[in-house]
Design an enzyme around this catalytic site. Structure first.
Site, PDB file in Angstrom:
ATOM      1  CG  LEU A  64      -1.811  -1.204   1.448  1.00 22.23           C
ATOM      2  CD1 LEU A  64      -2.577  -1.097   2.756  1.00 22.23           C
ATOM      3  CD2 LEU A  64      -2.767  -1.355   0.285  1.00 22.23           C
ATOM      4  N   PRO A  65       1.635   1.467  -1.067  1.00 19.59           N
ATOM      5  CG  PRO A  65       2.523   1.548  -3.222  1.00 19.59           C
ATOM      6  CD  PRO A  65       1.766   0.673  -2.277  1.00 19.59           C
ATOM      7  CG  HIS A  66       0.618   5.730   2.029  1.00 19.99           C
ATOM      8  ND1 HIS A  66       0.915   4.442   2.396  1.00 19.99           N
ATOM      9  CD2 HIS A  66       0.944   6.502   3.080  1.00 19.99           C
ATOM     10  CE1 HIS A  66       1.392   4.436   3.633  1.00 19.99           C
ATOM     11  NE2 HIS A  66       1.425   5.681   4.069  1.00 19.99           N
ATOM     12  CB  ALA A  67       3.154   9.936  -1.672  1.00 21.84           C
TER      13      ALA A  67
END
Length: 154
Positions: A64-67
């Site tokens: 769950l990459p997020h930015a």
């Protein structure tokens, strides 16, 4: 909040060959640029910066990459299914093949957390992940993700 609130059909993709986690971040950023008009270069930098704080591979083949991004007005997502799992430095050391990336405005606050909780809760469901892994058509994947909620709500 529902998947329909954060995901467009054109933000769903199946990738057959990704060589590394860094390459995947570039693919995520390009898909986000195509679907939402987010600048890919800024997105890659933000994803890699967040990843440097700790890996976003949450286990069981899911990441769950997020930015947070300055130019964004709302929380949006990108879903990628990898035909060949890759090393993602996940907490359980298992390779990753189900990836849901989230992008939020810098000041999103609770909306970002709600979206992250929604995605995390749904992708912890082993039967949902099995359905996703069994389908390699982006339109079908979008339908599986968005229909899951209405089935659970019923």
């Amino acid at each position: 909040m529902k998947f329909l609130d954060i995901l467009k059909p054109e933000a769903v993709k199946v990738l057959s060959a990704v060589s590394s986690k860094k390459r995947l971040m570039h693919d995520i950023a390009e898909l986000a640029e195509d679907a939402y008009g987010i600048t890919a270069e800024t997105t890659v930098d933000a994803l890699l910066e967040r990843e440097s704080l700790g890996p976003t591979g949450v286990g069981h083949g899911v990441a769950l990459p997020h930015a947070r991004l300055a130019d964004l007005q709302e929380v949006v997502g990108v879903f990628i299914l990898l035909e060949k799992p890759i090393d993602f430095d996940a907490v359980d050391r298992q390779p990753v093949d189900v990836v849901f990336a989230l992008f939020a405005p810098e000041d999103a606050g609770v909306e970002h957390l709600k979206a992250l909780a929604l995605v995390s809760r749904n992708l912890r469901d082993a039967s949902l992940c099995a359905k996703l892994r069994a389908n390699h058509d982006p339109a079908t994947l979008f339908t599986i993700l968005t229909e899951t909620e209405s089935v659970r709500a019923a």
